[in-house]
Design an enzyme around this catalytic site. Structure first.
Site, short mmCIF file in Angstrom:
data_model
loop_
_atom_site.label_atom_id
_atom_site.label_comp_id
_atom_site.label_asym_id
_atom_site.label_seq_id
_atom_site.Cartn_x
_atom_site.Cartn_y
_atom_site.Cartn_z
CG ASP A 221 -2.91 6.48 1.86
OD1 ASP A 221 -2.18 5.92 1.04
OD2 ASP A 221 -3.70 5.87 2.62
CE LYS A 225 -5.27 3.51 0.98
NZ LYS A 225 -4.79 3.44 2.37
#
Ligand SMILES: NC(=O)c1ccc[n+]([C@@H]2O[C@H](COP(=O)([O-])OP(=O)(O)OC[C@H]3O[C@@H](n4cnc5c(N)ncnc54)[C@H](OP(=O)(O)O)[C@@H]3O)[C@@H](O)[C@H]2O)c1
Length: 338
Positions: A221, A225
């Site tokens: 995750d 980003k």
């Protein structure tokens, strides 16, 4: 602006609730009058080219678990591609689950929307982590916008800050905490002497960790980003496969304690410089502004003239994420109505 909403879970429903609640305010303050013409979930869809009654869709979703029980004669097709190409709309809001393996179903939804010359606002990191340069090129080619403020920091405007507040400033690198679940676990391990397993159980009990939190714990995750920031802010066309990624599952209580004794905390840091693109657990001095607690996110932009600039805020939550989607839509609308 007519909108197709694909994905009607935490974020999609928060988005619908805000639109229903704040319609008058959005019109008065931004001249923005959104009309949702179709909504899709995993089981089906509902559609009304004159605009759906969002309160009614929300009630049906709560009662039946799907939007397809919305009353009326209009479409109940389950085929996303068909809904996207056939429904009249200027924009598609994509809120299906992030999938870092092949990006689906979001990747196809986004490609289809851009090809049909519909603007896309997405909260879904998967397609961007895997294919951001190609998707940006496709949007450019078809003359529409692809926006993704919600994918990094949810409501905290890390991307908008970098693109709108630092133009003309050379960003040399970034580092920071971009995942609230892992930050909560590491904070509990440090402050209450919990081991990894009990801190994870606590994060699940509080709703900070999903039932299957693998993407958070493994660092994917955060890596997604970093990829989005690299492509958008630093104009480096990389994908997730080019990052060095280590999660936090192997962080021991002994390591946490050792860091504490030296005036630091172990944090899952995303880092991007000319020579490094990584996600790994690092010792961060307590005096470093990115050394934030609990579920907070923090990101430092190291710039040539302004020095280090740090932004801190909440990095998740349905309402926060939906707010970022609305910011993107308002921005698209203002660009195209000028
Ligand atoms: N939650 C947050 O705080 C947050 C913050 C930033 C970004 N995001 C991102 O935003 C996206 C949505 O998150 P969420 O928390 O709202 O997830 P969620 O609650 O799991 O909702 C996902 C939605 O997508 C629908 N869906 C699944 N497969 C589909 C398919 N093939 N076609 C159409 N719809 C499909 C699901 O349908 P059903 O309702 O039928 O299951 C559900 O409505 C994710 O990519 C996530 O990473 C979330």
């Amino acid at each position: 602006m007519r909108i197709i909403l694909v994905g009607f879970g935490t974020v999609g429903q928060s988005f619908a609730r805000i639109l229903a609640r704040e319609k008058a305010w959005l019109v008065k303050n931004h001249g923005f009058e959104p009309q949702v013409t179709a909504i899709v979930d995993s089981q089906g869809s509902c559609r009304d080219d004159n605009g759906l009654n969002l309160d009614l869709v929300l009630k049906n979703k709560e009662k039946y678990g799907t939007v397809q029980r919305y009353p009326g004669k209009n479409g109940r097709k389950t085929n996303n591609s068909q809904i996207i190409s056939e429904t009249e709309a200027e924009a598609v809001v994509e809120c299906t689950p992030s999938n870092f393996r092949n990006g689906e179903p979001g990747l196809t939804n986004i490609k289809q929307s851009l090809t049909a010359r519909k603007h896309v606002v997405t909260a879904n990191k998967g397609p961007l982590a895997l294919a951001m340069p190609a998707l940006l090129e496709l949007a450019d080619h078809t003359g529409v916008q692809l926006r993704f403020s919600a994918t990094v920091g949810a409501g905290t405007p890390f991307l908008t800050f970098a693109s709108k507040c630092l133009p003309g400033e050379k960003i040399l690198g970034i580092h920071g905490i971009l995942n609230g679940t892992t930050n909560y676990i590491l904070t509990r391990m440090s402050e209450s002497s919990s081991n990894f397993r009990s801190a994870l159980a606590e994060a699940k009990a509080k709703g900070y960790a999903e039932t299957n939190p693998a993407n958070d714990l493994d660092g994917l995750d955060t890596a997604a980003k970093i990829v989005i920031i690299a492509n958008w802010v630093l104009k480096r066309p990389i994908s997730i496969n080019e990052l060095e990624i280590t999660g936090i599952s192997n962080v021991t209580s002994e390591r946490i304690e050792k860091a504490r004794k030296s005036g630091a905390r172990v944090k899952l840091l995303g880092r991007l410089t000319d020579s490094e693109a990584s996600v790994k657990a690092e010792d961060v001095a307590v005096t470093d502004p990115v050394c934030v607690r609990d579920t907070l996110n923090a990101l430092t932009f190291s710039t040539e003239h302004a020095g280090d600039v740090t932004l801190i805020g909440r990095g998740a939550g349905g309402e926060q994420t939906a707010g970022a989607i609305i910011r993107d839509l308002v921005d698209i609308r203002s660009k195209y109505s000028a």
